[in-house]
Design an enzyme around this catalytic site. Structure first.
Site, PDB file in Angstrom:
ATOM      1  N   GLU A  96       0.830  -1.207   0.000  1.00 31.04           N
ATOM      2  CA  GLU A  96       0.000   0.000   0.000  1.00 31.04           C
ATOM      3  C   GLU A  96       0.862   1.254   0.000  1.00 31.04           C
ATOM      4  O   GLU A  96       1.927   1.274   0.605  1.00 31.04           O
ATOM      5  CB  GLU A  96      -0.818   0.068   1.295  1.00 31.04           C
ATOM      6  N   CYS A 109       3.215   8.532   1.069  1.00 34.79           N
ATOM      7  CA  CYS A 109       3.618   7.660   2.176  1.00 34.79           C
ATOM      8  C   CYS A 109       3.870   6.280   1.591  1.00 34.79           C
ATOM      9  O   CYS A 109       2.974   5.684   0.987  1.00 34.79           O
ATOM     10  CB  CYS A 109       2.495   7.620   3.209  1.00 34.79           C
ATOM     11  N   CYS A 116       5.391  -6.986   7.960  1.00 31.24           N
ATOM     12  CA  CYS A 116       6.314  -6.433   8.966  1.00 31.24           C
ATOM     13  C   CYS A 116       6.482  -7.469  10.061  1.00 31.24           C
ATOM     14  O   CYS A 116       5.583  -8.255  10.318  1.00 31.24           O
ATOM     15  CB  CYS A 116       5.714  -5.156   9.552  1.00 31.24           C
ATOM     16  N   CYS A 120       3.875  -4.598  16.522  1.00 37.85           N
ATOM     17  CA  CYS A 120       3.183  -3.566  17.316  1.00 37.85           C
ATOM     18  C   CYS A 120       1.704  -3.949  17.435  1.00 37.85           C
ATOM     19  O   CYS A 120       1.070  -4.336  16.452  1.00 37.85           O
ATOM     20  CB  CYS A 120       3.334  -2.188  16.669  1.00 37.85           C
ATOM     21  N   CYS A 123      -1.246  -2.375  15.170  1.00 39.13           N
ATOM     22  CA  CYS A 123      -0.960  -2.170  13.752  1.00 39.13           C
ATOM     23  C   CYS A 123      -1.373  -3.375  12.911  1.00 39.13           C
ATOM     24  O   CYS A 123      -1.054  -4.515  13.237  1.00 39.13           O
ATOM     25  CB  CYS A 123       0.532  -1.889  13.571  1.00 39.13           C
ATOM     26  N   GLY A 163       5.766  -1.838   7.158  1.00 41.64           N
ATOM     27  CA  GLY A 163       7.155  -2.270   7.252  1.00 41.64           C
ATOM     28  C   GLY A 163       7.988  -1.394   8.156  1.00 41.64           C
ATOM     29  O   GLY A 163       7.593  -0.285   8.503  1.00 41.64           O
ATOM     30  N   GLU A 164       9.151  -1.922   8.533  1.00 46.90           N
ATOM     31  CA  GLU A 164      10.085  -1.180   9.384  1.00 46.90           C
ATOM     32  C   GLU A 164      11.308  -0.839   8.537  1.00 46.90           C
ATOM     33  O   GLU A 164      12.107  -1.721   8.213  1.00 46.90           O
ATOM     34  CB  GLU A 164      10.442  -2.032  10.613  1.00 46.90           C
ATOM     35  N   SER A 195      10.370   6.861   9.400  1.00 48.81           N
ATOM     36  CA  SER A 195       9.799   6.565  10.714  1.00 48.81           C
ATOM     37  C   SER A 195      10.227   5.183  11.185  1.00 48.81           C
ATOM     38  O   SER A 195      10.116   4.205  10.441  1.00 48.81           O
ATOM     39  CB  SER A 195       8.271   6.635  10.604  1.00 48.81           C
ATOM     40  N   SER A 218       8.584   6.160  16.571  1.00 44.38           N
ATOM     41  CA  SER A 218       7.278   5.754  17.085  1.00 44.38           C
ATOM     42  C   SER A 218       7.445   5.434  18.560  1.00 44.38           C
ATOM     43  O   SER A 218       7.964   4.387  18.920  1.00 44.38           O
ATOM     44  CB  SER A 218       6.789   4.520  16.326  1.00 44.38           C
ATOM     45  N   LEU A 219       7.031   6.361  19.385  1.00 44.16           N
ATOM     46  CA  LEU A 219       7.255   6.224  20.832  1.00 44.16           C
ATOM     47  C   LEU A 219       6.049   5.553  21.491  1.00 44.16           C
ATOM     48  O   LEU A 219       6.172   4.522  22.128  1.00 44.16           O
ATOM     49  CB  LEU A 219       7.502   7.621  21.418  1.00 44.16           C
ATOM     50  N   HIS A 220       4.896   6.179  21.371  1.00 41.14           N
ATOM     51  CA  HIS A 220       3.602   5.609  21.789  1.00 41.14           C
ATOM     52  C   HIS A 220       3.417   5.341  23.270  1.00 41.14           C
ATOM     53  O   HIS A 220       2.316   5.001  23.709  1.00 41.14           O
ATOM     54  CB  HIS A 220       3.282   4.327  21.014  1.00 41.14           C
ATOM     55  N   ASN A 294      -6.047   4.486  14.989  1.00 44.41           N
ATOM     56  CA  ASN A 294      -7.004   4.073  13.984  1.00 44.41           C
ATOM     57  C   ASN A 294      -7.377   2.624  14.333  1.00 44.41           C
ATOM     58  O   ASN A 294      -6.580   1.728  14.109  1.00 44.41           O
ATOM     59  CB  ASN A 294      -6.275   4.140  12.628  1.00 44.41           C
ATOM     60  N   CYS A 337      -3.195   1.467   8.393  1.00 46.33           N
ATOM     61  CA  CYS A 337      -2.090   0.947   7.578  1.00 46.33           C
ATOM     62  C   CYS A 337      -2.175  -0.560   7.484  1.00 46.33           C
ATOM     63  O   CYS A 337      -2.299  -1.246   8.480  1.00 46.33           O
ATOM     64  CB  CYS A 337      -0.739   1.232   8.227  1.00 46.33           C
TER      65      CYS A 337
HETATM   66  N1  SAH Z   1       7.690   0.768  11.255  1.00 47.11           N
HETATM   67  C1  SAH Z   1       7.757   2.195  11.257  1.00 47.11           C
HETATM   68  C2  SAH Z   1       6.926   2.853  10.180  1.00 47.11           C
HETATM   69  C3  SAH Z   1       5.575   2.312   9.873  1.00 47.11           C
HETATM   70  S1  SAH Z   1       4.203   2.697  10.863  1.00 47.11           S
HETATM   71  C4  SAH Z   1       7.388   2.722  12.614  1.00 47.11           C
HETATM   72  O1  SAH Z   1       7.044   1.952  13.498  1.00 47.11           O
HETATM   73  O2  SAH Z   1       7.514   3.915  12.830  1.00 47.11           O
HETATM   74  C5  SAH Z   1       3.911   4.426  10.795  1.00 47.11           C
HETATM   75  C6  SAH Z   1       3.285   4.947  12.068  1.00 47.11           C
HETATM   76  O3  SAH Z   1       1.891   4.579  12.185  1.00 47.11           O
HETATM   77  C7  SAH Z   1       3.971   4.413  13.317  1.00 47.11           C
HETATM   78  O4  SAH Z   1       4.104   5.447  14.251  1.00 47.11           O
HETATM   79  C8  SAH Z   1       2.978   3.366  13.782  1.00 47.11           C
HETATM   80  O5  SAH Z   1       3.169   3.056  15.128  1.00 47.11           O
HETATM   81  C9  SAH Z   1       1.659   4.041  13.466  1.00 47.11           C
HETATM   82  N2  SAH Z   1       0.490   3.156  13.415  1.00 47.11           N
HETATM   83  C10 SAH Z   1       0.412   1.889  12.970  1.00 47.11           C
HETATM   84  N3  SAH Z   1      -0.841   1.414  13.083  1.00 47.11           N
HETATM   85  C11 SAH Z   1      -1.586   2.406  13.597  1.00 47.11           C
HETATM   86  C12 SAH Z   1      -2.956   2.535  13.952  1.00 47.11           C
HETATM   87  N4  SAH Z   1      -3.805   1.526  13.809  1.00 47.11           N
HETATM   88  N5  SAH Z   1      -3.364   3.720  14.443  1.00 47.11           N
HETATM   89  C13 SAH Z   1      -2.495   4.748  14.596  1.00 47.11           C
HETATM   90  N6  SAH Z   1      -1.200   4.694  14.275  1.00 47.11           N
HETATM   91  C14 SAH Z   1      -0.740   3.524  13.798  1.00 47.11           C
END
Ligand code: SAH
Length: 346
Positions: A96, A109, A116, A120, A123, A163-164, A195, A218-220, A294, A337
């Site tokens: 995508e 993007c 991946c 996470c 995701c 992907g990472e 990212s 991506s801290l979260h 999301n 995503c």
């Molecule tokens: N692997 C990389 C890049 C891909 S994800 C990373 O982890 O940064 C891009 C961003 O979208 C990341 O911050 C990821 O944590 C976030 N993300 C993935 N799924 C999501 C979701 N369902 N809702 C909100 N953010 C999400």
């Protein structure tokens, strides 16, 4: 046909392509012509390369792979100009990409892997694991095909799709080189964001490349425990180590880090989470991007309510941290995503 690996010529820089052409007994200027066809004209086949002699075209068809992505689906938003694309790869995999239109230009993007392996929790891209790494050409093609589709120049690229990227380091680096090449699309490195979920050794390696790109983390979560709950990678690379690597990256490149924080209702969106995050980032030259999660159907996570987002933002700003709340684009074509790919690959 003999069984040998075809040369992936769209993943070579101009110098490497020239050397390859010389090894075929061709002149370097032919390589520059073909490079132009691939990276400026975005030719879909060797036959389209008008000023290339037929005999050379035949030789190239035999020896080389011209990576071209096929558009399988495009979901276009009716509320803004966001579009989500599903592309087929030469081996049948799918990925995508998303186009977003801003005042400052068109942003794409892109995905860096098919699937991946980071796991996470919130995701969708990781639910079926990693299929494979994308080649530099496959990353570039996502940008080229979107540009051809919209008929406008793409000015910004974010490596924030499935992907990472730092789990596909060498291909990522070659992609960045080709994307910003003056003989190609020539996208300024300052308009490129990568990212990562925080693969610390490769963040340090990337710092040494001295690129002008923006690194987003991506801290979260603001505590080790909560981060581990949301992101398995945190068990391998702890929060402290991660922040040290961010400091190192800034020291080496002078580029301000962006921290992404997906707000998950009742999980990491409470006032004490905001205070903890502010404490963690205080004094760091950084920027925070808040993303209301999301929700995906495979997990029970829910969006935070509007008031919680507002308060979270204010708590950070009070500590002098700059914050943006990611504007929701393409609301009507949404799906987190990786969901579109997952549905199609069924
Ligand atoms: N692997 C990389 C890049 C891909 S994800 C990373 O982890 O940064 C891009 C961003 O979208 C990341 O911050 C990821 O944590 C976030 N993300 C993935 N799924 C999501 C979701 N369902 N809702 C909100 N953010 C999400």
């Amino acid at each position: 046909m003999p069984h040998f690996e075809k040369h992936d010529i769209k993943s070579l820089n101009q110098k490497e392509l020239e050397d390859f052409f010389v090894s075929l007994g061709e002149k370097p200027f032919r390589a520059r012509q073909v490079y132009h066809w691939m990276h400026i004209s975005h030719a879909g086949s060797f036959d389209e390369m008008g000023n290339i002699p037929q005999s050379l075209k035949e030789k190239l068809k035999e020896r080389c792979e011209l990576t071209v992505l096929r558009q399988k689906l495009a979901q276009r938003s009716k509320v803004d100009e966001t579009a989500k694309y599903l592309f087929g790869l030469p081996d049948g995999n799918m990925i995508e990409s998303v186009r977003m239109k801003y005042k400052h230009g068109n942003s794409v993007c892109i995905s860096s892997q098919a699937g991946c392996r980071m796991g996470c929790r919130f995701c969708a891209s990781t639910l079926d694991g990693l299929a494979r790494n994308l080649t530099p050409a496959e990353m570039l093609e996502q940008v080229y095909r979107v540009q051809e589709d919209i008929g406008e120049r793409v000015s910004h690229v974010v490596v924030m799709g499935s992907g990472e990227p730092l789990d596909n380091y060498d291909n990522l680096l070659k992609f960045l080189e080709l994307l910003s090449d003056g003989n190609g699309l020539h996208i300024s490195q300052r308009n490129i964001t990568v990212s990562t979920c925080g693969i610390v050794p490769n963040m340090r390696r990337l710092a040494g490349e001295k690129l002008q790109i923006t690194l987003a983390i991506s801290l979260h979560a603001a505590s080790q425990k909560k981060r581990e709950e949301l992101m398995p990678v945190a068990r391998k690379y702890g929060l402290e180590e991660l922040l040290e690597a961010c400091g190192y990256y800034f020291g080496q490149t002078g580029r301000r880090i962006t921290f992404e924080y997906s707000l998950v209702g009742k999980v990491n969106d409470r006032p004490q989470d905001a205070r903890q995050l502010a404490g963690l980032l205080k004094g760091q030259n950084c920027h925070v991007n808040l993303i209301p999660v999301n929700p995906i159907k495979e997990r029970a996570y829910v969006q935070p309510d509007g008031q919680a987002v507002k308060e979270f933002r204010q708590a950070l700003e009070k500590q002098g941290i700059t914050v943006t709340v990611r504007r929701e684009m393409g609301r009507d074509i949404d799906g987190a995503c990786g969901q579109l790919r997952r549905r199609q690959m069924g």
